[in-house]
Design an enzyme around this catalytic site. Structure first.
Site, PDB file in Angstrom:
ATOM      1  N   CYS A 106      -0.797   6.664  -6.048  1.00  0.00           N
ATOM      2  CA  CYS A 106      -0.617   5.902  -7.281  1.00  0.00           C
ATOM      3  C   CYS A 106      -0.520   6.837  -8.482  1.00  0.00           C
ATOM      4  O   CYS A 106       0.337   6.665  -9.357  1.00  0.00           O
ATOM      5  CB  CYS A 106      -1.755   4.911  -7.466  1.00  0.00           C
ATOM      6  N   CYS A 207      -6.329   0.508  -6.156  1.00  0.00           N
ATOM      7  CA  CYS A 207      -5.721   0.231  -7.460  1.00  0.00           C
ATOM      8  C   CYS A 207      -4.798  -0.983  -7.469  1.00  0.00           C
ATOM      9  O   CYS A 207      -4.729  -1.686  -8.466  1.00  0.00           O
ATOM     10  CB  CYS A 207      -4.954   1.464  -7.942  1.00  0.00           C
TER      11      CYS A 207
END
Length: 463
Positions: A106, A207
């Site tokens: 990410c 996330c």
């Protein structure tokens, strides 16, 4: 870094306390800030898991924080980029029996990848976030020298592990205002700034999943396929599982086997078999050597010194002393590092990242290729033969598991381990304690002095 005028900074704002404090510190220092909220993933199939959109509350807090100081906020939609560059990769890795790290991806591919590309025409000097890490940038007359990623003041919250796979080009454009501030102090600053989210708890999940349980995400994307659980040493049929992709090497939770603790020690991906053992910590099953590929060095080059390094094999304050041996990969073009740890580790899993350090400096990272050596955990011939059976219904019912007799715990003898460079006999706990002795002023001095000094002066004026 320029020191005659305020910087134009793009601040990633999640709605949490850390990124909010980072924004307020930069604003207090007189910099021109624009906040950006990333909406990175949403799929209609998951609507039934939520009573309300999990991003609504985050965005509400982000707007409230910006409104306090009249900072503009923009929402950036990176759904397609996230699915293509992170989620699809994660799904494929689990299908192959590996355990990827979505948070590293990410940061590399989305927050400081696709997002940076999206704002490239907006002429920001830097991108800032609430990560706990330090970046040392060179002065304007030494711009050709690489920027350096260093450990944060708060060793428990330190996030250099998740940032260790960035490129030098990405690193040069980043600011981390919280790198020299302990988490406890960040909470105090949130109170002093009277932030709307000052009492909000830290997020703990992956996330992109929000409130979805990871097992539910895996089940939805890959499905379930019943398989058998076999004891690695005996081949005994102990029970059944929902699919090998739900398990990772070293896992002990979720096996639902009596007489434990049981640990996942190997997986047969082709035959959907999970091998377990109660002897995971035996002295004859050392886990000190493994290979790492897809290496990325933050300076652009591998370190000159391959001995007396440290590494993290997972996020957290713990380090191992280690040494590296470089060799060519199977394709003959990509370097592979053979890592020798100073101690055994029972949780090495293919697909995870290993980050390397020299003192306080993060050198880079790579992806674990094998759990610890070429053979892996020793699985007996009977267990391997049963795993290859096409009709496993012939196994009948699982055996009745007997309680394992207690045996005295014997500490590992370092002399029997692999030969390591001088100084690698110290434990990762000692390395962590040594890092914690670094003074606050020493850590703060590693921040870009021109804008950090401004922050100090502004604090005095405000408080």
């Amino acid at each position: 870094m320029p020191n005659t005028k305020p910087l134009r900074v793009a601040v990633l704002l999640s709605g949490g306390v850390d990124s909010s404090v980072a924004l307020r510190l930069l604003h207090a220092a007189g910099h021109s800030c624009t906040a950006f909220y990333l909406k990175i993933w949403f799929q209609e199939d998951f609507e039934n898991f939520w009573s309300e959109c999990p991003w609504e509350e985050d965005l509400k807090y982000a707007k409230a924080v910006c409104n306090q100081v009249d900072v503009p906020l923009e929402v950036v939609h990176l759904t397609d980029e996230y699915w293509k560059n992170v989620v699809s990769y994660i799904i494929e890795e689990y299908r192959c029996g590996r355990t990827p790290n979505p948070d590293v991806l990410c940061n590399t591919r989305i927050k400081f990848g696709a997002f940076m590309d999206a704002i490239s025409s907006m002429e920001f000097d830097y991108v800032a976030s609430g990560h706990y890490a330090n970046i040392v940038h060179t002065s304007t007359d030494q711009m050709d020298n690489p920027s350096v990623l260093e450990l944060s003041k708060d060793m428990v919250k330190d996030q250099t592990y998740f940032l260790s796979h960035l490129s030098q080009a990405q690193l040069k454009r980043l600011l981390f205002p919280l790198g020299s501030i302990p988490k406890e102090e960040v909470r105090k600053l949130a109170t002093r700034f009277d932030l709307p989210n000052k009492d909000r708890k830290d997020s703990q999940g992956i996330c992109f999943l929000g409130k979805i349980k990871f097992s539910e995400f895996v089940a939805r994307q890959i499905g379930e396929r019943e398989g058998v659980i076999l004891e690695a040493e005996t081949g005994d049929f102990l029970g059944k599982h929902r699919g090998f992709w739900f398990y990772t090497i070293g896992q002990r939770q979720g096996l639902r086997l009596p007489g434990g603790p049981w640990y996942v020690v190997e997986k047969d991906v082709k035959n959907n078999v999970v091998f377990v053992s109660r002897n995971y910590f035996s002295l004859d099953k050392r886990r000190r050597i493994f290979r790492v590929g897809s290496l990325k060095w933050l300076s652009g080059l591998p370190p000159n010194q391959l001995c007396e390094l440290q590494c993290k094999v997972r996020h957290g304050p713990g380090f191992y002393n280690c040494s590296l041996e470089m060799e060519l990969g199977q394709d003959g073009c990509e370097d592979v590092a053979v890592v020798h740890l100073s101690e055994d580790d029972q949780g090495l899993a293919a697909g995870q990242f290993t980050a390397f350090y020299q003192g306080r400096t993060c050198l880079g990272s790579g992806i674990i290729l094998e759990s610890w050596d070429d053979q892996g955990f020793p699985v007996c011939a009977k267990a391997l033969e049963i795993a290859r059976m096409e009709d496993k219904s012939k196994l009948g019912k699982p055996i009745k598991i007997k309680v394992k007799p207690e045996t005295p715990l014997v500490e590992s003898n370092q002399k029997d381990g692999p030969k390591l460079c001088k100084g690698l006999q110290n434990s990762h706990v000692a390395a962590t304690k040594q890092r914690r002795q670094t003074s606050k002023e020493e850590s703060i001095s590693r921040f870009p002095a021109n804008w950090l000094q401004t922050i100090r002066e502004k604090w005095k004026q405000i408080f």
